[in-house]
Design a protein around this motif. Structure first.
Motif, PDB file in Angstrom:
ATOM      1  N   ARG A  24       0.969  -1.324  -0.068  1.00  8.47           N
ATOM      2  CA  ARG A  24      -0.075   0.012  -0.071  1.00  8.47           C
ATOM      3  C   ARG A  24       0.807   1.192   0.149  1.00  8.47           C
ATOM      4  O   ARG A  24       0.518   2.179  -0.556  1.00  8.47           O
ATOM      5  CB  ARG A  24      -1.022  -0.039   1.278  1.00  8.47           C
ATOM      6  N   LYS A  25       2.008   1.226   0.709  1.00  7.01           N
ATOM      7  CA  LYS A  25       2.963   2.354   0.960  1.00  7.01           C
ATOM      8  C   LYS A  25       3.493   2.582  -0.501  1.00  7.01           C
ATOM      9  O   LYS A  25       3.699   3.668  -0.952  1.00  7.01           O
ATOM     10  CB  LYS A  25       3.722   2.245   1.989  1.00  7.01           C
ATOM     11  N   ILE A  26       4.076   1.608  -0.871  1.00  3.76           N
ATOM     12  CA  ILE A  26       4.598   1.800  -2.475  1.00  3.76           C
ATOM     13  C   ILE A  26       3.678   2.238  -3.275  1.00  3.76           C
ATOM     14  O   ILE A  26       4.051   3.209  -4.332  1.00  3.76           O
ATOM     15  CB  ILE A  26       5.175   0.362  -2.947  1.00  3.76           C
ATOM     16  N   LYS A  27       2.453   1.934  -3.316  1.00  4.98           N
ATOM     17  CA  LYS A  27       1.374   2.462  -4.166  1.00  4.98           C
ATOM     18  C   LYS A  27       1.189   3.921  -3.851  1.00  4.98           C
ATOM     19  O   LYS A  27       0.848   4.617  -4.866  1.00  4.98           O
ATOM     20  CB  LYS A  27       0.190   1.701  -4.255  1.00  4.98           C
ATOM     21  N   PRO A  31       4.656   8.081  -8.682  1.00  7.43           N
ATOM     22  CA  PRO A  31       4.477   9.656  -9.052  1.00  7.43           C
ATOM     23  C   PRO A  31       3.066   9.824  -9.541  1.00  7.43           C
ATOM     24  O   PRO A  31       2.731  10.954  -9.108  1.00  7.43           O
ATOM     25  CB  PRO A  31       5.345   9.702 -10.292  1.00  7.43           C
ATOM     26  N   GLU A  32       2.281   9.082 -10.051  1.00 10.37           N
ATOM     27  CA  GLU A  32       0.907   9.322 -10.253  1.00 10.37           C
ATOM     28  C   GLU A  32       0.367   9.626  -9.091  1.00 10.37           C
ATOM     29  O   GLU A  32      -0.640  10.416  -9.153  1.00 10.37           O
ATOM     30  CB  GLU A  32       0.346   8.139 -11.131  1.00 10.37           C
ATOM     31  N   SER A  33       0.345   8.812  -8.243  1.00  6.99           N
ATOM     32  CA  SER A  33      -0.269   8.727  -6.913  1.00  6.99           C
ATOM     33  C   SER A  33      -0.041  10.178  -6.155  1.00  6.99           C
ATOM     34  O   SER A  33      -0.624  10.773  -5.670  1.00  6.99           O
ATOM     35  CB  SER A  33      -0.154   7.704  -5.909  1.00  6.99           C
ATOM     36  N   LEU A  34       1.205  10.514  -6.203  1.00 14.74           N
ATOM     37  CA  LEU A  34       1.648  11.799  -5.490  1.00 14.74           C
ATOM     38  C   LEU A  34       1.116  12.815  -6.449  1.00 14.74           C
ATOM     39  O   LEU A  34       1.026  14.158  -5.509  1.00 14.74           O
ATOM     40  CB  LEU A  34       3.313  11.735  -5.455  1.00 14.74           C
ATOM     41  N   ALA A  35       1.167  12.671  -7.652  1.00 16.75           N
ATOM     42  CA  ALA A  35       0.565  14.071  -8.259  1.00 16.75           C
ATOM     43  C   ALA A  35      -0.903  13.965  -8.037  1.00 16.75           C
ATOM     44  O   ALA A  35      -1.434  15.198  -7.778  1.00 16.75           O
ATOM     45  CB  ALA A  35       0.904  13.722  -9.816  1.00 16.75           C
ATOM     46  N   ALA A  36      -1.566  13.103  -7.726  1.00 19.12           N
ATOM     47  CA  ALA A  36      -3.201  12.873  -7.706  1.00 19.12           C
ATOM     48  C   ALA A  36      -3.370  13.781  -6.378  1.00 19.12           C
ATOM     49  O   ALA A  36      -4.185  14.476  -6.122  1.00 19.12           O
ATOM     50  CB  ALA A  36      -3.668  11.825  -7.749  1.00 19.12           C
ATOM     51  N   ASP A  40      -5.371  17.124  -5.477  1.00 19.66           N
ATOM     52  CA  ASP A  40      -6.393  17.269  -4.504  1.00 19.66           C
ATOM     53  C   ASP A  40      -5.913  18.247  -3.467  1.00 19.66           C
ATOM     54  O   ASP A  40      -7.086  19.115  -2.971  1.00 19.66           O
ATOM     55  CB  ASP A  40      -6.548  16.022  -3.863  1.00 19.66           C
ATOM     56  N   LYS A  41      -4.911  18.246  -2.769  1.00 15.84           N
ATOM     57  CA  LYS A  41      -4.377  19.274  -1.794  1.00 15.84           C
ATOM     58  C   LYS A  41      -4.578  20.828  -2.521  1.00 15.84           C
ATOM     59  O   LYS A  41      -5.127  21.682  -1.604  1.00 15.84           O
ATOM     60  CB  LYS A  41      -3.182  19.047  -1.358  1.00 15.84           C
TER      61      LYS A  41
END
Length: 112
Positions: A24-27, A31-36, A40-41
């Protein structure tokens, strides 16, 4: 025998739990998850900023009305005049024109 089975099962469960947490932490760190998450923020911050600006504007209008009432500046607005923004426009008066200053290409202070 029961002890060994218990500890084997506890170890297997701990391994599955740890593997799941790591995956879960790896997902979350892709980069895509961090960008999303950043998007959102940013959207959330934009909504907060908009709400703050609306609150400030409401307070300004309220305070302006209080000051206008205290100073006796409550002038009735002629309902016949068209309104643009918050300023009433008199159609009989021409709109003010803005002069443009000539451009001096020899002015070396433009870059500073």
């Amino acid at each position: 025998m029961f002890r060994r089975t218990f500890w084997f099962t506890a170890g297997a469960a701990a391994g599955v739990w740890a593997t799941t947490k790591v995956n879960r932490k790896i997902k979350q760190l892709t980069p895509e998850s961090l960008a999303a998450q950043a998007a959102d923020k940013a959207i959330e911050a934009g909504h907060r900023l908009k709400d703050f600006a609306l609150d400030v504007r409401e307070g300004m209008v309220r305070r302006e009305a209080e000051l206008g009432g205290a100073l006796g500046l409550q002038a009735p607005v002629d309902p016949e005049l068209p309104v643009t923004g918050h300023i009433a426009v008199d159609p009989a008066r021409p709109a003010p024109t803005h002069r443009t200053l000539p451009c001096n290409s020899n002015n070396r202070n433009e870059d500073h």
